[in-house]
Every structure is written in structure tokens, then in C-alpha cells.
Scaffold this motif. Structure first.
Motif, PDB file in Angstrom:
ATOM      1  N   ASN A  77      17.699 -42.250  22.249  1.00 41.31           N
ATOM      2  CA  ASN A  77      18.263 -40.942  21.918  1.00 41.31           C
ATOM      3  C   ASN A  77      18.277 -39.994  23.124  1.00 41.31           C
ATOM      4  O   ASN A  77      19.038 -39.027  23.141  1.00 41.31           O
ATOM      5  N   ASP A  90      19.579 -40.781  25.793  1.00 34.21           N
ATOM      6  CA  ASP A  90      20.952 -40.990  26.281  1.00 34.21           C
ATOM      7  C   ASP A  90      21.983 -40.461  25.277  1.00 34.21           C
ATOM      8  O   ASP A  90      22.925 -39.768  25.658  1.00 34.21           O
ATOM      9  N   HIS A  91      21.789 -40.804  23.999  1.00 35.33           N
ATOM     10  CA  HIS A  91      22.794 -40.427  22.990  1.00 35.33           C
ATOM     11  C   HIS A  91      22.943 -38.908  22.866  1.00 35.33           C
ATOM     12  O   HIS A  91      24.050 -38.398  22.730  1.00 35.33           O
ATOM     13  N   GLY A 108      21.120 -46.130  25.832  1.00 33.40           N
ATOM     14  CA  GLY A 108      22.529 -45.991  25.510  1.00 33.40           C
ATOM     15  C   GLY A 108      23.370 -46.335  26.721  1.00 33.40           C
ATOM     16  O   GLY A 108      22.861 -46.893  27.706  1.00 33.40           O
TER      17      GLY A 108
END
Ligand code: FE2
Ligand code: FE2
Length: 263
Positions: A165, A167-168, A235
Motif C-alpha cells: 500500500n 506504492d498503491h 506495487g
């Protein structure tokens, strides 16, 4: 109120308001209770986990110019946050022998997850969808069914889901910005900052609980149950600096960076 009572309320109540109610400042942990491992969390009827193929897919970042896509994204992410919260409640109930300091730290993370759930609900509503308007999946919850000890949790949730998360959240923040939704982007950047602390909680406790002499990476990889695997911990746009800030060491970050997202 005890940590156990707070955890059971989060985990078992079928009222969303109760699940998202803040913990009192001082929680007692003198009687953490017997282990319980419910198959499903309590949920209001409109948020009961739906069959797999009936739930909406996450819209592509390129679709965030449409308010309808942003509403769906917030709805899905609110359910991710709620599942993370419920899994933490599950860990408190399933592993009552874990150190009180770990359990108290988890309660603090849970208060962030409660806030994150509310922020996504609020922005989703502003974009036109109330929480529960769409069927929801149980992806994160189901993965937690394989946890057999706190180290499985630390590898699987803070270091896989919250790690990815990092990255997301920024990828979606940029997509929301491109869609002209500054408030949605701010929510995602706020969650990104909190997630750095949550990953730090994960790696610090993994170090405290791992066997003497074992490396961080081997402990992490060894405590993942398929289909969870190290490549799920990132990600597409790899946020190296955020991971270093979270306290992962350079070797751990290099190994993650060398993997293809989700492969
Ligand atoms: Fe969160
Ligand atoms: Fe988190």
C-alpha cells in the motif's frame, strides 16, 4: 474496557458505528481471554462479504477522471481498511499470549485503520456512493485465515498488504490529482504517511519475535502462506524511500525491488 473487549467489538459487532468506535485511552490487558478464531467478522447486512465474481474491480488509475470511478475506488478501499482493522482485531483475539506491548501497539494502529475507513467512506459518499451500495470482497480477511502465530500476521499484513500500500496509495493519489480531486488525493497521501508507521510496526516486531540469528528476509518469506508471497508486497511504482523510512534495511528493500509486482 480491556483490549480483548475492544478487539471483540471491532471483530464481532454487526454495527459499523461500533466497529469504528474509538478505543478508550487506557485499556486493560490483564485478562486477554482464551483464543478465538471466527471464520467471518461481524458485519451489517449490506457489508457481508459477497461471492467473488459479484464484486466490482478496482478501476484503472487512468479512469479516475470520472467521479463514478473514484466513488468505486473509495468504496473498495474503505472495505480494504475495514478488513485490515478486522484482521487486527482477530490477531488480538486469536493470539492472546502475545506481549502486551505488541497488543497495545496494535490497538494504536487500529485507531488509524478506523480513521482510514471513515475517510474513504466520507469521500466515497461525496462522490456518490454510500458504503454498502456495492457488494464487497473478503480478500484480505481470507488471507488472514492462514495465520497461525503473530509472525505470520507481521509477515502477511504489515509487510505484505501495508507494504504494497506504500506504492498503491501514491499511485492513486497521483491519479486522483490528475482527475482534479485534491481532497481524495489528500486522503491517499495521509494514509501513505500512516502506512509508513504501520510497516515500521511490522518490521520492528518481526525483529523482536524472530528466532535468534534468522534474517529479516528469511523470517518474512518463511512466514507467508501461499498465495501470499514476497512479490505481493509491492506495487508497480516502487517507493524505495518510504520503505527505508519505515525501517526496512537496504538488503530487504533491494530484494523487494528486484521482484515483479504480484508475480
Ligand atoms: Fe489503513
Ligand atoms: Fe495500515
Amino acid at each position: 474496557m480491556s483490549i480483548r473487549e475492544f478487539a471483540e467489538r471491532v471483530l464481532l459487532s454487526s454495527s459499523l458505528d461500533e466497529k469504528l468506535a474509538a478505543a478508550p485511552r487506557q485499556l486493560d490487558d490483564s485478562n486477554p481471554g482464551p483464543p478465538i478464531f471466527p471464520k467471518w467478522p461481524g458485519r451489517p447486512a449490506e457489508l457481508v462479504v459477497a461471492p467473488r465474481r459479484s464484486t466490482p474491480q478496482m478501476p484503472a488509475p487512468g479512469a479516475m477522471e470520472r467521479i463514478e470511478s473514484r466513488a468505486i475506488a473509495h468504496h473498495i478501499m474503505a472495505n480494504h481498511e475495514l478488513q485490515a482493522l478486522e484482521v487486527m482485531g482477530l490477531v488480538l483475539c486469536a493470539f492472546p499470549d502475545a506481549p502486551t506491548e505488541f497488543r497495545a501497539g496494535l490497538v494504536e494502529v487500529m485507531s488509524d485503520e478506523q480513521r482510514h475507513t471513515r475517510m474513504h467512506i466520507e469521500r466515497g459518499t461525496a462522490c456518490g456512493l454510500s458504503f454498502g451500495d456495492l457488494p464487497v470482497n473478503g480478500y484480505i480477511w481470507k488471507k488472514a485465515q492462514s495465520f497461525t502465530c503473530p509472525l505470520d500476521y507481521l509477515a502477511g499484513l504489515p509487510l505484505v498488504f501495508e507494504g504494497a500500500n506504500l506504492d498503491h496509495t501514491l499511485a492513486f493519489a497521483e491519479a486522483f490529482d490528475r482527475g482534479g480531486d485534491r481532497r481524495g488525493a489528500t486522503v491517499l497521501r495521509t494514509i501513505h504517511r500512516d502506512e509508513i508507521r504501520h510497516v515500521r510496526f511490522g518490521i520492528e516486531w518481526l525483529r523482536r519475535m524472530k528466532p535468534p540469528g534468522a534474517s529479516d528476509w528469511d523470517t518474512f518469506a518463511g512466514h507467508l502462506h501461499w498465495p501470499l508471497r514476497p512479490s505481493k508486497a509491492r506495487g508497480e511504482d516502487f517507493q524505495r524511500q518510504a520503505r527505508l523510512e519505515a525501517g526496512l534495511d537496504a538488503d530487504f528493500v533491494d530484494r523487494l525491488e528486484s521482484l515483479q509486482a504480484g508475480q
